[in-house]
Motif scaffolding. Structure first.
Motif, short mmCIF file in Angstrom:
data_model
loop_
_atom_site.label_atom_id
_atom_site.label_comp_id
_atom_site.label_asym_id
_atom_site.label_seq_id
_atom_site.Cartn_x
_atom_site.Cartn_y
_atom_site.Cartn_z
N ALA A 186 -37.01 41.02 -37.41
CA ALA A 186 -37.89 40.93 -36.25
C ALA A 186 -39.10 40.08 -36.59
O ALA A 186 -39.51 39.99 -37.74
CB ALA A 186 -38.33 42.33 -35.83
N ASP A 187 -39.69 39.46 -35.58
CA ASP A 187 -40.91 38.67 -35.76
C ASP A 187 -42.04 39.62 -36.16
O ASP A 187 -42.31 40.60 -35.44
CB ASP A 187 -41.23 37.98 -34.42
CG ASP A 187 -42.56 37.26 -34.45
OD1 ASP A 187 -43.14 37.13 -35.55
OD2 ASP A 187 -43.01 36.81 -33.38
N PRO A 188 -42.72 39.37 -37.28
CA PRO A 188 -43.81 40.27 -37.69
C PRO A 188 -44.94 40.33 -36.66
O PRO A 188 -45.69 41.30 -36.61
CB PRO A 188 -44.31 39.68 -39.00
CG PRO A 188 -43.59 38.39 -39.22
CD PRO A 188 -42.47 38.29 -38.24
N VAL A 189 -45.06 39.28 -35.80
CA VAL A 189 -46.15 39.28 -34.83
C VAL A 189 -45.77 40.06 -33.56
O VAL A 189 -46.42 41.02 -33.18
CB VAL A 189 -46.57 37.83 -34.46
CG1 VAL A 189 -47.65 37.83 -33.38
CG2 VAL A 189 -47.05 37.11 -35.71
N SER A 190 -44.66 39.66 -32.92
CA SER A 190 -44.30 40.32 -31.64
C SER A 190 -43.46 41.58 -31.88
O SER A 190 -43.37 42.45 -31.02
CB SER A 190 -43.50 39.36 -30.76
OG SER A 190 -42.25 39.09 -31.38
N GLY A 191 -42.84 41.64 -33.04
CA GLY A 191 -41.98 42.79 -33.33
C GLY A 191 -40.62 42.69 -32.65
O GLY A 191 -39.79 43.61 -32.76
N THR A 192 -40.35 41.57 -31.94
CA THR A 192 -39.07 41.47 -31.22
C THR A 192 -38.07 40.59 -31.98
O THR A 192 -38.44 39.88 -32.92
CB THR A 192 -39.25 40.86 -29.82
OG1 THR A 192 -39.57 39.47 -29.98
CG2 THR A 192 -40.35 41.57 -29.05
N ARG A 193 -36.82 40.63 -31.49
CA ARG A 193 -35.78 39.80 -32.12
C ARG A 193 -35.28 38.74 -31.14
O ARG A 193 -34.11 38.38 -31.14
CB ARG A 193 -34.63 40.70 -32.58
CG ARG A 193 -35.06 41.60 -33.71
CD ARG A 193 -33.88 42.36 -34.26
NE ARG A 193 -34.23 43.75 -34.41
CZ ARG A 193 -33.44 44.77 -34.16
NH1 ARG A 193 -32.22 44.55 -33.69
NH2 ARG A 193 -33.84 46.00 -34.35
N ASN A 194 -36.20 38.28 -30.31
CA ASN A 194 -35.88 37.31 -29.28
C ASN A 194 -36.04 35.89 -29.85
O ASN A 194 -37.07 35.25 -29.67
CB ASN A 194 -36.85 37.58 -28.11
CG ASN A 194 -36.42 36.88 -26.85
OD1 ASN A 194 -35.33 36.30 -26.81
ND2 ASN A 194 -37.28 36.91 -25.83
N TRP A 195 -34.99 35.41 -30.58
CA TRP A 195 -35.12 34.16 -31.34
C TRP A 195 -34.48 32.96 -30.62
O TRP A 195 -33.49 33.11 -29.91
CB TRP A 195 -34.42 34.31 -32.70
CG TRP A 195 -35.02 35.32 -33.62
CD1 TRP A 195 -34.48 36.53 -33.97
CD2 TRP A 195 -36.27 35.24 -34.32
NE1 TRP A 195 -35.30 37.20 -34.85
CE2 TRP A 195 -36.42 36.43 -35.07
CE3 TRP A 195 -37.29 34.28 -34.37
CZ2 TRP A 195 -37.53 36.68 -35.88
CZ3 TRP A 195 -38.40 34.53 -35.18
CH2 TRP A 195 -38.51 35.72 -35.91
N THR A 196 -35.04 31.77 -30.85
CA THR A 196 -34.38 30.53 -30.40
C THR A 196 -33.27 30.18 -31.41
O THR A 196 -33.12 30.86 -32.42
CB THR A 196 -35.36 29.34 -30.40
OG1 THR A 196 -35.82 29.16 -31.75
CG2 THR A 196 -36.53 29.57 -29.47
N ASP A 197 -32.57 29.08 -31.15
CA ASP A 197 -31.63 28.58 -32.17
C ASP A 197 -32.42 28.01 -33.35
O ASP A 197 -33.60 27.69 -33.21
CB ASP A 197 -30.75 27.48 -31.57
CG ASP A 197 -29.74 28.06 -30.59
OD1 ASP A 197 -29.50 29.30 -30.66
OD2 ASP A 197 -29.21 27.30 -29.75
N VAL A 198 -31.71 27.86 -34.47
CA VAL A 198 -32.36 27.25 -35.63
C VAL A 198 -32.25 25.73 -35.51
O VAL A 198 -31.18 25.20 -35.19
CB VAL A 198 -31.69 27.73 -36.94
CG1 VAL A 198 -32.31 27.06 -38.15
CG2 VAL A 198 -31.79 29.26 -37.06
N ARG A 199 -33.38 25.02 -35.71
CA ARG A 199 -33.36 23.55 -35.64
C ARG A 199 -33.98 22.96 -36.90
O ARG A 199 -34.79 23.62 -37.56
CB ARG A 199 -34.20 23.07 -34.45
CG ARG A 199 -33.51 23.24 -33.11
CD ARG A 199 -34.51 23.14 -31.98
NE ARG A 199 -35.53 24.18 -32.14
CZ ARG A 199 -36.76 24.09 -31.66
NH1 ARG A 199 -37.14 23.04 -31.01
NH2 ARG A 199 -37.63 25.08 -31.84
#
Ligand code: ATP
Length: 487
Positions: free
Chosen positions: A152-165
């Protein structure tokens, strides 16, 4: 008492600012991320580290010469070197916080977490999966791993990720007055290419015979996405690089030579050998046939300070291909033309600076039964110390300042000195200890009578009375480059 590592590191950073070593860039405008300025003592220390490197590499090796190439170079150079297409990091953004991360670093952090929690099997499996994905440039797989391991993002705490670029680390700008016709140029991300493209100029004008080296110190720029740990990872930094051109087939022996020589250079400063280690690259860059890092144990763990790379004939061959100019050497000993192989030693000046500062920084408890006392002292090697000696008149009257200045004027041609007459002598000692000055020289009433002064040594705090006429030899003896370079 020894301090916990992160407290020690914080103290070193604030000491560096308080005593004019390192300031955040553009501080009155709230700073510029991952860019730093070197203050009045920092610039001296940095220059002394450069001198140590330059003397060890150029002055002491008849077959190594220097170079100072421009930061701007023809844009095709970066195509040839592989930086336009390949100098990038895999990035991922969190859609809720809009923060960008290096995908491999999110995974590395997770591996560390598994290790700390005793889940070694999971750590090993993830390391293996990540290495495979990086080796195959498989960006969707990196995202899959981030999702599968519930990062999870340490800032938002969510796992709402974009693709890897892929995100290229080179800064670009335009050269030329008219925007439409202007050429895109890059700020160099390493100094090495300036050496490669001048290989023939130097070889011919210097009548250099292989094996020979070209050394250069200069700025490099990388748009690092994750910039952290103070001057360890900056967007504008300085490198000290040497490219050593050798006959193909001899690269292994020269690689071993430079690997050993470079560690010796580090250890000559008196750093405990346990603080250093070699790290072998298992995943080699496309141009390399061997690569080792020299790592130093910073308070936050072992980190690369210098890379020793066997770069084959990749760079010169690429420039030959892209420029259409022959970059060969005729070797009279074997009667053959060839494109030389290259061994590179590449050290980050800023990381070396930080290492030196951390290594020298000591908080000493000087308390006795009668009174509490302490000092912060930088136990810098005298050759590297920003100020070599400080001159103090005991008082501001009775002709002592004039006498002190007279002594200083004789010495300042050869040594960087400081004059101080404010505050009690003890306070003045502390200020000089804090910037690592090896000697404090006090001029008192006796000096007016017999031309003797007291000289106080930084590390032992011992004082002795000496003839002022001997100061040149005493200081000169301790700060002589012979102490470092004749090992
Ligand atoms: P890292 O893996 O830590 O990013 P690197 O392998 O990219 O480093 P090289 O390209 O081998 O580094 O550069 C040679 C040296 O330059 C490094 O050993 C390091 O000391 C220094 N260096 C590289 N990037 C930076 C940076 N962003 N800030 C400060 N120094 C740097």
């Amino acid at each position: 008492m020894s301090k916990p590592n992160d407290e020690l590191f914080k103290n070193v950073i604030s000491h560096a600012k308080e005593y004019g070593f390192v300031f955040p860039s553009s501080e009155i405008y709230d700073g510029l991320s991952a860019v730093y300025d070197y203050g009045q003592n920092g610039v001296e220390l940095k220059n002394n580290i450069k001198t140590y490197w330059w003397k060890a590499m150029v002055q002491l090796n008849e077959n190594i010469v220097g170079l100072d190439s421009a930061i701007f170079m023809h844009p095709k150079i970066w195509k040839a070197s592989g930086h336009v297409d390949g100098f990038s990091d895999p990035m991922i953004d969190n859609k809720d916080s809009n923060k960008r991360y290096r995908a491999d670093q999110l995974l590395e952090d997770k591996i560390d977490r598994y290790d700390k929690d005793g889940k070694t099997d999971k750590a090993e499996q993830l390391q293996h999966d990540m290495d495979e994905a990086l080796k195959n440039d498989d960006l969707p797989r990196l995202k899959e791993l981030i999702i599968a391991h519930e990062i999870a993002d340490p800032v938002s705490g969510t796992r709402n990720w974009t693709d890897v670029r892929q995100f290229n680390l080179m800064f670009s700008t335009q050269m030329g007055a008219v925007a439409d016709d202007a050429d895109l140029v890059y700020l160099r991300p390493e100094t090495a290419q300036g050496i490669f493209v001048n290989y023939l100029n130097v070889q011919k004008s210097g009548r250099m015979k292989i094996p020979f080296g070209i050394a250069q110190i200069g700025k490099a720029f990388r748009n690092e996405v994750i910039a952290r740990q103070f001057i360890i990872r900056m967007r504008e930094f300085e490198q000290m690089e040497m490219q050593f051109f050798v006959r193909p087939g001899t690269q292994k022996e020269w690689f071993e030579h430079w690997k050993a020589m470079r560690l010796k250079w580090h250890l000559a400063l008196g750093t405990g050998p346990e603080k250093y280690r070699y790290h072998e690259h298992t995943k080699l860059a496309h141009y390399a046939d061997a690569a080792f890092d020299i790592e130093y144990e910073f308070p936050f763990g072992f980190k690369e300070v210098e890379g020793i790379h066997s770069r084959t004939d990749f760079d010169l061959s690429q420039h030959q291909k892209f420029s259409g100019k022959k970059l060969q050497y005729f070797d009279p000993e074997i009667n053959q033309n060839y494109v030389p192989y290259v061994i590179e030693t590449s050290i980050g000046l800023d990381r070396m600076f930080l290492l030196t500062l951390i290594n020298a920084y000591v908080e000493e408890d000087l308390s006795t039964e009668e009174k509490q006392d302490s000092r912060v002292v930088l136990r810098l090697h005298p050759c590297l110390a920003p100020v070599k000696a400080a001159i103090f008149p005991l008082t501001k009257k009775d002709g002592l300042p004039e006498k002190a200045r007279e002594i200083m004027d004789k010495l300042k041609i050869n040594f960087n000195l400081q004059y101080e007459e404010k505050d009690a002598i003890g306070k003045r000692y502390r200020r000089q200890d804090a910037i690592g000055t090896p000697f404090c020289i006090t001029v008192d009433h006796q000096t007016l009578e017999d031309n003797t002064v007291t000289i106080r040594h930084r590390d032992t705090m011992k004082q002795e009375r000496v003839d002022a006429g001997q100061l040149e030899n005493i200081i000169g003896g301790l700060v002589s480059w012979k102490n470092l370079l004749s090992l």
